[in-house]
Write a protein that holds these residues in place. Structure first.
Motif, PDB file in Angstrom:
ATOM      1  N   LEU A  30      16.119   8.997   3.736  1.00  0.00           N
ATOM      2  CA  LEU A  30      14.939   8.259   3.297  1.00  0.00           C
ATOM      3  C   LEU A  30      13.833   9.208   2.858  1.00  0.00           C
ATOM      4  O   LEU A  30      13.183   9.000   1.820  1.00  0.00           O
ATOM      5  N   ARG A  31      13.617  10.250   3.621  1.00  0.00           N
ATOM      6  CA  ARG A  31      12.602  11.237   3.245  1.00  0.00           C
ATOM      7  C   ARG A  31      12.995  11.957   1.953  1.00  0.00           C
ATOM      8  O   ARG A  31      12.151  12.241   1.101  1.00  0.00           O
ATOM      9  N   GLN A  32      14.276  12.243   1.800  1.00  0.00           N
ATOM     10  CA  GLN A  32      14.742  12.894   0.576  1.00  0.00           C
ATOM     11  C   GLN A  32      14.576  11.974  -0.629  1.00  0.00           C
ATOM     12  O   GLN A  32      14.206  12.413  -1.727  1.00  0.00           O
ATOM     13  N   PHE A  33      14.841  10.687  -0.418  1.00  0.00           N
ATOM     14  CA  PHE A  33      14.643   9.686  -1.478  1.00  0.00           C
ATOM     15  C   PHE A  33      13.189   9.675  -1.935  1.00  0.00           C
ATOM     16  O   PHE A  33      12.893   9.632  -3.136  1.00  0.00           O
ATOM     17  N   LYS A  34      12.276   9.705  -0.991  1.00  0.00           N
ATOM     18  CA  LYS A  34      10.849   9.745  -1.331  1.00  0.00           C
ATOM     19  C   LYS A  34      10.506  10.998  -2.122  1.00  0.00           C
ATOM     20  O   LYS A  34       9.783  10.928  -3.130  1.00  0.00           O
ATOM     21  N   GLU A  35      11.044  12.129  -1.684  1.00  0.00           N
ATOM     22  CA  GLU A  35      10.738  13.391  -2.367  1.00  0.00           C
ATOM     23  C   GLU A  35      11.374  13.441  -3.751  1.00  0.00           C
ATOM     24  O   GLU A  35      10.730  13.849  -4.734  1.00  0.00           O
ATOM     25  N   ASP A  36      12.618  13.009  -3.858  1.00  0.00           N
ATOM     26  CA  ASP A  36      13.339  13.101  -5.131  1.00  0.00           C
ATOM     27  C   ASP A  36      12.732  12.233  -6.218  1.00  0.00           C
ATOM     28  O   ASP A  36      12.861  12.542  -7.406  1.00  0.00           O
ATOM     29  N   ASN A  37      12.107  11.143  -5.821  1.00  0.00           N
ATOM     30  CA  ASN A  37      11.600  10.186  -6.805  1.00  0.00           C
ATOM     31  C   ASN A  37      10.082  10.148  -6.883  1.00  0.00           C
ATOM     32  O   ASN A  37       9.511   9.177  -7.382  1.00  0.00           O
ATOM     33  N   TRP A  61      17.788   4.720  -9.040  1.00  0.00           N
ATOM     34  CA  TRP A  61      16.372   4.380  -8.909  1.00  0.00           C
ATOM     35  C   TRP A  61      15.595   4.604 -10.196  1.00  0.00           C
ATOM     36  O   TRP A  61      14.795   3.755 -10.604  1.00  0.00           O
ATOM     37  N   SER A  62      15.792   5.726 -10.843  1.00  0.00           N
ATOM     38  CA  SER A  62      15.045   6.017 -12.064  1.00  0.00           C
ATOM     39  C   SER A  62      15.294   4.943 -13.112  1.00  0.00           C
ATOM     40  O   SER A  62      14.361   4.459 -13.766  1.00  0.00           O
ATOM     41  N   GLU A 115       8.101  11.771  -8.811  1.00  0.00           N
ATOM     42  CA  GLU A 115       7.617  11.697 -10.186  1.00  0.00           C
ATOM     43  C   GLU A 115       7.933  10.356 -10.819  1.00  0.00           C
ATOM     44  O   GLU A 115       7.149   9.847 -11.612  1.00  0.00           O
ATOM     45  N   VAL A 116       9.077   9.795 -10.497  1.00  0.00           N
ATOM     46  CA  VAL A 116       9.423   8.474 -11.042  1.00  0.00           C
ATOM     47  C   VAL A 116       8.454   7.417 -10.524  1.00  0.00           C
ATOM     48  O   VAL A 116       7.942   6.588 -11.263  1.00  0.00           O
ATOM     49  N   GLY A 117       8.171   7.482  -9.215  1.00  0.00           N
ATOM     50  CA  GLY A 117       7.251   6.536  -8.601  1.00  0.00           C
ATOM     51  C   GLY A 117       7.961   5.368  -7.950  1.00  0.00           C
ATOM     52  O   GLY A 117       9.169   5.164  -8.111  1.00  0.00           O
ATOM     53  N   PHE A 118       7.193   4.570  -7.208  1.00  0.00           N
ATOM     54  CA  PHE A 118       7.735   3.423  -6.484  1.00  0.00           C
ATOM     55  C   PHE A 118       6.959   2.134  -6.761  1.00  0.00           C
ATOM     56  O   PHE A 118       7.285   1.092  -6.206  1.00  0.00           O
ATOM     57  N   GLY A 119       5.913   2.213  -7.603  1.00  0.00           N
ATOM     58  CA  GLY A 119       5.173   1.013  -7.966  1.00  0.00           C
ATOM     59  C   GLY A 119       4.648   0.276  -6.765  1.00  0.00           C
ATOM     60  O   GLY A 119       4.045   0.861  -5.854  1.00  0.00           O
ATOM     61  N   SER A 120       4.911  -1.026  -6.728  1.00  0.00           N
ATOM     62  CA  SER A 120       4.418  -1.842  -5.618  1.00  0.00           C
ATOM     63  C   SER A 120       5.141  -1.540  -4.319  1.00  0.00           C
ATOM     64  O   SER A 120       4.780  -2.061  -3.265  1.00  0.00           O
ATOM     65  N   GLY A 121       6.175  -0.672  -4.380  1.00  0.00           N
ATOM     66  CA  GLY A 121       6.893  -0.298  -3.173  1.00  0.00           C
ATOM     67  C   GLY A 121       6.431   1.003  -2.555  1.00  0.00           C
ATOM     68  O   GLY A 121       7.056   1.498  -1.614  1.00  0.00           O
ATOM     69  N   THR A 122       5.334   1.560  -3.045  1.00  0.00           N
ATOM     70  CA  THR A 122       4.859   2.851  -2.535  1.00  0.00           C
ATOM     71  C   THR A 122       4.600   2.798  -1.040  1.00  0.00           C
ATOM     72  O   THR A 122       5.064   3.652  -0.267  1.00  0.00           O
ATOM     73  N   LEU A 123       3.845   1.799  -0.591  1.00  0.00           N
ATOM     74  CA  LEU A 123       3.569   1.665   0.833  1.00  0.00           C
ATOM     75  C   LEU A 123       4.838   1.343   1.608  1.00  0.00           C
ATOM     76  O   LEU A 123       5.018   1.785   2.751  1.00  0.00           O
ATOM     77  N   ALA A 124       5.746   0.591   0.993  1.00  0.00           N
ATOM     78  CA  ALA A 124       6.983   0.202   1.671  1.00  0.00           C
ATOM     79  C   ALA A 124       7.842   1.408   2.030  1.00  0.00           C
ATOM     80  O   ALA A 124       8.559   1.383   3.035  1.00  0.00           O
ATOM     81  N   VAL A 125       7.785   2.475   1.228  1.00  0.00           N
ATOM     82  CA  VAL A 125       8.542   3.683   1.556  1.00  0.00           C
ATOM     83  C   VAL A 125       8.036   4.270   2.867  1.00  0.00           C
ATOM     84  O   VAL A 125       8.819   4.601   3.770  1.00  0.00           O
ATOM     85  N   ASP A 126       6.726   4.399   2.995  1.00  0.00           N
ATOM     86  CA  ASP A 126       6.153   4.941   4.242  1.00  0.00           C
ATOM     87  C   ASP A 126       6.428   4.011   5.420  1.00  0.00           C
ATOM     88  O   ASP A 126       6.697   4.473   6.545  1.00  0.00           O
ATOM     89  N   GLN A 127       6.352   2.698   5.188  1.00  0.00           N
ATOM     90  CA  GLN A 127       6.637   1.753   6.272  1.00  0.00           C
ATOM     91  C   GLN A 127       8.090   1.849   6.712  1.00  0.00           C
ATOM     92  O   GLN A 127       8.396   1.731   7.898  1.00  0.00           O
ATOM     93  N   SER A 128       8.990   2.070   5.767  1.00  0.00           N
ATOM     94  CA  SER A 128      10.406   2.201   6.107  1.00  0.00           C
ATOM     95  C   SER A 128      10.659   3.453   6.928  1.00  0.00           C
ATOM     96  O   SER A 128      11.469   3.449   7.867  1.00  0.00           O
TER      97      SER A 128
END
Length: 953
Positions: free
Chosen positions: A903-910, A869-870, A912-925
């Protein structure tokens, strides 16, 4: 901007295109969805410029103007003079492709200030007088204040100039800069595209500036309200043609400086920077009418006639919109260009529209029926923007939905004008309404319109380019046009465009003009347009309307796919909507109503939301559901075809929301063996895909396969007979689509006759090098043959993909390569997605998602994305990936406790890196995964019993 692998749209001000060698080249302006390459944040370009202030990496909280993401209102741009010179070969020092340029922007001082802020990102500046990064002069000859400090703010993306005195109100000034930038392959700003022709690498310089990447091409006031006149000069290789938004006014040799480089100058007025395009081209097709229409592409594509279809339909679509808007096309030309590398489907640069090759080029030998429709609708979408978005532009990105939603609605009207036999207007129900329902039924959805102050950062802007803005926007505007009537809707639209031509608006300006049309026409509404539509625009979600035919009571409630989810977003309307209802009673259309009590009892069945013109789902009492199921089983054609698709889609989603039993939803599929129409079948397959996703790793999968194989066999043989054993093509547009459904589902469920058919065609191709498969069927045949085969079939398809010269054919193969059941091949394919020489950056996201859609590839794709991801986020930036699609795609099958933890760990681990336009998509997932877990726990045994019972019957 046009739809790609789902990508957002918007309007840009400047587009540029440049090319080298014997290629068609383009520089265009489009939408970029997240951050650029991290390495471009460093000063890596050869330049004698720089910053007199070191970059701030972690700024402290501050009220300084340069720490805010929005420009102050003190300066208003009026005229740009921009010269750009892209180098189409790498420089010897750093082996980088670069461009150099200079800009003079003339602006007016609206408020007294001693500070100039102008957007700039990843540009290095030549130091000018007194070692500063710019030069300021007064237009009227007076002495301008001197620049005392100049620096770059990388976080907020400004060139900051501090002055020793105040700029005078209403006076005009000019700001001159010289700069260098990287002509990177990141698909954003001023970038390069590459392809091979006759063994030679060709380089194209082009642009993609929407929403916030014009600042990567030249310093500018990069906000949609900052319209100005543009004078664009391009220095380009001899033998190439420079293109921009406006017509070329002057061409001259640059012999005094570099003998073989001509310049081309264009002037364009009153546009904002995100719809600007520039470029050089070699190949073109011309069609003359009241406006000049030209298609540009690679020379072999033009020579093969692949631009002819686009050329032939552009004129009729333009004429349609002139009539629809009651407004002449405002430009002297309409250039359309197909680019080898382009992140979006298309970009509506004014007068110079840029496209992905698959969205513009059509070849009868390789293009399917759906490819042709996509070209027609995307062209219509972009041409619609020439007025709605470009001529009249929304003031700020929080109203993006109106711009993109409107174009996403009327693209069907424009395509219908070009291809009236297709009945394409009905397909908005499947492609937009049903599609966006799935997103808007989540507690993590969002309203169409946001508060302006909530949308500030580029990442926040990019996040708006989603299904809500496009598809929900289209759906509610279609509903609005229907209950107003098209006559009233277009009248209001026409006065709106006339009033605000070359200006900026907010969405309520359109409501005012539609209300004027309502008043003039004497249309009766239960409230004002403003009050009705705000219930749909200012709160997220949509209602389920429940009709009790026993009591006659009609009610509504907020529809949530997971009724146990917590809605934390407040609503001033308490999640109530003003709902227009069209309905029928036992096949007889009734007078349209607004949500109110009405009698609907007796022996007749009632069906609401006729032709799904309303943006809501419908539920009934059990007796009425039974009557509707009886009507489906005895005389399904008494129910309109769109509503047969609706009944299936509503039932399955109401069941997921625990409003009706799951077995009732499954009962809506029992009539399918008698159904021959495309829309109900496509709706059923789409909803049963959820069952495949939830159960293709469990014992329920086999009974599902058995049941659906029995149902689809009748459809498969129907098309076998219609086509004389697959030797002909069905005549109807929808029949061609449904033939694909028949073969795809029959092979997927293990119908031996289908599997032998597809494998036989593919084997014949492998052995004879003559492809016997019709373009309509290639995607599904390739996929099924590769899935049934092994390494030999995969390697053959990979060879064909790498050697494909037709982008549409390459796309079919790229999709099918993800269908293999060999994990080692899927892992290798995943690695290829991060190698641009193997898979173009524009295709990386969709390729990973294709692999994740394969039950064997899903866990491989998830592990791949997590591990890299990074790198993916920093190296590919926003220009190559639509991160919301990627995150949603690789997590769609998630339904276990282990997967939600990952999925929750993925959100936490990244974080600082961020998710850009996928930020909301993480919560939706995360929300979707929790809902899936609960649904399986509550329904697995019931579903297994239902399918077993049907298979025994």
């Amino acid at each position: 901007m046009g739809k790609g692998f789902y990508i957002s749209k918007s309007v840009g001000v400047v587009a540029i295109i440049l090319g080298a060698g014997a290629l068609a080249t383009i520089i265009a302006l489009s939408v970029v969805y997240s951050q650029e390459k991290a390495k471009n944040n460093d000063n890596v370009l050869p330049t004698d410029g720089g910053s007199t202030k070191p970059p701030v990496t972690t700024p402290a909280p501050s009220n300084n103007p340069w720490d805010k993401y929005r420009l102050p209102k003190s300066l208003v741009p009026e005229i740009y003079h921009v010269t750009l010179w892209p180098r189409l070969t790498p420089d010897e020092t750093n082996n980088l492709y670069i461009f150099t340029g200079n800009s003079t922007v003339e602006f007016k001082c609206a408020e007294v200030t001693d500070l100039i802020l102008i957007h700039s990102n990843k540009l290095n500046y030549t130091k000018l007088e007194n070692n500063h990064l710019a030069r300021l002069t007064s237009v009227n000859g007076d002495k301008a204040p001197s620049i005392t400090k100049s620096w770059l703010e990388p976080l907020t993306q400004y060139l900051v100039l501090q002055l020793d005195g105040k700029l005078s109100k209403d006076h005009q000034y000019q700001l001159f800069t010289e700069f260098t930038g990287e002509l990177a392959d990141d698909l954003g700003g001023f970038y390069r595209s590459e392809y091979w022709e006759n063994g030679e690498r060709k380089v194209v310089a082009t642009t993609q500036m929407q929403p916030t990447d014009a600042r990567k091409a030249f310093p500018c006031f990069d906000e949609p309200a900052m319209k100005a006149i543009f004078h664009i000069t391009l220095i380009h290789d001899a033998g190439t043609v420079a293109l921009s938004n406006g017509a070329e006014i002057r061409k001259e040799s640059w012999a005094k400086k570099i003998p073989s480089y001509p310049t081309s100058t264009m002037i364009f007025k009153l546009m904002n920077v995100y719809i600007m395009s520039l470029g050089n081209v070699f190949s073109s097709v011309y069609f003359m009418m009241w406006v000049q229409v030209r298609i540009f592409a690679r020379k072999p594509a033009i020579a093969a006639g692949q631009g002819d279809y686009a050329l032939n339909i552009t004129g009729p679509i333009l004429k349609f919109f002139e009539k629809y808007y009651s407004s002449k096309y405002p430009l002297p030309k309409s250039d359309q260009i197909a680019l080898p590398d382009f992140n979006a489907g298309a970009m509506e640069n004014w007068g110079l529209i840029t496209y992905r090759e698959t969205a513009l080029l059509y070849d009868e030998e390789f293009s399917s029926n759906s490819n042709k429709q996509r070209i027609a609708t995307i062209i219509a979408h972009e041409l619609a923007h020439m007025w709605f978005g470009n001529l009249v532009t929304l003031r700020w990105w929080n109203d993006l939905w109106l711009n993109e939603g409107f174009a996403s609605y009327v693209e069907y009207l424009g395509a219908d004008e070009a291809e009236p036999d297709w009945n394409v207007k009905d397909l908005i129900v499947l492609s937009d309404v049903h599609r966006v329902f799935a997103v808007d039924a989540l507690a993590s959805s969002h309203p169409l319109s946001s508060k302006e102050e909530d949308i500030q950062k580029p990442a926040q802007i990019s996040e708006l380019f989603d299904a809500i803005s496009y598809s929900k926007g289209a759906s509610v505007l279609r509903m609005l046009s229907d209950f107003l009537t098209e006559e009233v809707f277009t009248l209001g639209l026409q006065t709106y465009l006339e009033r605000f031509a070359f200006k900026n608006t907010v969405y309520t300006d359109l409501w005012k003009h539609l209300q004027m049309a309502v008043t003039a026409n004497g249309t009766k509404l239960p409230d004002t347009v403003h009050n009705i539509m705000n219930t749909w625009v200012l709160q997220m979600g949509f209602p389920v309307v429940t009709i009790n035919t026993t009591t006659g009571v009609v009610s509504q409630e907020h529809f949530l796919l997971d009724p146990d989810s917590e809605v934390t977003t407040p609503s001033q309307f308490n999640y109530q909507w003003i709902v227009p209802i069209k309905w029928m009673k036992t096949g007889i259309i009734q007078t349209p109503e607004w949500l109110t009590e009405k009698s609907a009892s007796g022996e007749d069945w009632v069906l609401a939301n006729l032709n799904v013109v309303g943006y809501y789902r419908v539920n009934y009492d059990v007796n009425n559901w039974r009557k509707l199921l009886t009507a489906l089983s005895t005389n399904h054609e008494a129910i309109p075809v769109i509503n047969r698709a609706q009944l299936v889609d509503d039932a399955f989603n109401l069941a997921r929301a625990k409003i009706i039993p799951t077995v009732l939803a499954l009962d809506t599929t029992k009539y399918l063996s008698r159904e021959r129409e495309y829309m109900p079948w496509d709706s059923a397959i789409g909803n049963l895909d959820f069952f495949f996703l939830m159960f293709d790793r469990s014992e329920v999968y086999g009974p599902i396969q058995d049941y659906l194989r029995e149902q689809v066999t009748y459809l498969f043989r129907y098309y076998k007979n219609m086509t004389d054993s697959w030797t002909k093509v069905p005549n109807g547009h929808m029949d061609q689509y449904n033939q694909v459904n028949a073969i795809s589902l029959a092979c997927r469920t293990g119908l031996e006759e289908c599997q032998n058919l597809t494998m036989g065609w593919f084997t014949q191709w492998m052995h004879t090098e003559i492809n016997p498969i019709h373009p309509n069927l290639r995607s599904t045949v390739y996929c099924n043959a590769i899935a049934a085969g092994g390494a030999a079939e995969w390697e053959f398809a990979w060879s064909k993909f790498k050697n494909a010269t037709i982008a549409i054919e390459a796309d079919k193969l790229r999709y099918a390569l993800a269908c293999t059941k060999q994990p080692w091949l899927l892992n290798r394919y995943l690695e290829y997605t991060l190698m641009p020489e193997m898979i173009r950056k524009q295709d990386a996201t969709s390729t990973i998602v294709y692999i994740a859609n394969n039950v064997i590839g899903q866990s491989l794709a998830w592990d791949f994305v997590r591990a890299r991801w990074s790198y993916i986020f920093s190296e590919y930036g926003g220009g190559s990936f639509s991160f919301s699609n990627l995150i949603n795609g690789v997590t769609e099958r998630f339904s276990t406790e282990f997967e939600i933890q990952q999925l929750r760990q993925f959100k936490e681990d990244n974080a600082e890196v961020g998710f850009g336009s996928g930020t909301l998509a993480v919560d939706q997932s995360i929300e979707r995964t929790i809902a899936n877990m609960k649904w399986i726990a509550e329904n697995k045994d019931t579903v297994l019993k239902w399918f077993n019972d049907q298979n025994k019957a």
